[in-house]
Motif scaffolding. Sequence first.
Motif: not given
Lengths: 225, 225
Positions: A183-201, A166-173
């Motif tokens: 570019r935002g959708v593709v890159l956002g997906s690529v770069l948001r992944r390591p961010l989320l996983e680092a936050l989880v860690l 839901r947050i991902d979609l909000d940022t796209v909008e």
Amino acid sequence: MAEATEMRMAELARRSELSVPTIKYYLREGLLQQGRRTSVNQAVYDDAHLERLRLIRALTSVAGLPLSKVREVVEAVSAEPTVIDAMAVAQDVLLGDGAQAETTGTDVKTSDVLDRVIAERGWRCERTSPAYHAAVNAVDELDQEGLTVILDRLGDYAESAEQVGRIDLDTVETVEGLEVKVRGVVLGSVLRRPLLEALVLLAQQHFAQEHFAQDFTGPGASRRR
Amino acid sequence: MAEATEMRMAELARRSELSVPTIKYYLREGLLQQGRRTSVNQAVYDDAHLERLRLIRALTSVAGLPLSKVREVVEAVSAEPTVIDAMAVAQDVLLGDGAQAETTGTDVKTSDVLDRVIAERGWRCERTSPAYHAAVNAVDELDQEGLTVILDRLGDYAESAEQVGRIDLDTVETVEGLEVKVRGVVLGSVLRRPLLEALVLLAQQHFAQEHFAQDFTGPGASRRR
């Protein structure tokens, strides 16, 4: 964003942070649209070219995609996709060939435990999509490795995933402009992944101390030898 | 789990689903502890060997780790780590050499936006940990690519990450036995990642339809040409 001005190749290279030979290669490969020819061996380029180069650069250097995948994305963008289309392209590209190839057949592998969770959350999902296929594969692997403790919590993970989606979609909008959006959708997906996983860690670090610290006399005692 | 019985090499190979040459290679490399010798060229193995081989197999084939990383994990397990130690090892291994190497220096790169979110959530985090370093890098990359819309929602992502981290910890607590627990932590982390991301993609599919479907007359109209 700079105002819409025409520029020569040298300026395009400077602003895109790419070399002239690299840009010429993308022109030859048809990944970058031709400029407006001003003489036999001169052409000028505009912000659309710059935006395309930034998309290509992001896909290659940040997302680490091969040129064949970059071509897929660029072609999808050239077809003026909707945001849904752009997200579908981003998902396909990020999930790789494996997921795509196996969903082309008529036999779609399903997972009862996954379908139950999808139904619980009321998600409308395409069973033929690479994302569904990837989820089924992930469930299978956990099952095969006997990590049923994780599958037992699938509903909870899905709830968190829903928030993230839901947050991902909000940022796209909030992003304007098609090429920028893709570019935002593709890159956002690529770069948001390591961010989320680092936050989880980081969260795990915090909870590990809370959960397990009382088992030991102190931080120094955490290694038994 | 089978009862504790001794077995010959052939039985060990059958039950671990590894070939005899592969097991002998792990013995020579010191990754698998030696069996109990019963004659000059015969030895017997037990469930501890089987469990170790399952850990190695998971690390190599499922997690795709190189043997040097497998050795790190196996050595960490041999040192009888606590769950906190095991999670730290899992985090280090999963984040790769890059994150580790750069945190050995005295200069720790920090991020104000990240630190603000960590403080908001009250997380106790090691600024020298690979996880913190990975988070800083992820924030930097998003910033460099101008994806500030994602950074603006960092607090929301952190909230979801906290839920995921909490579920992860819960699942670890339910597993019995040190080697099994470490295997669960490492493998769980490796296999839970694609699961969570696939679930996020499914949630995105759902929300993309909800958010953007009203912009168009119907699903068939989603591609303009």
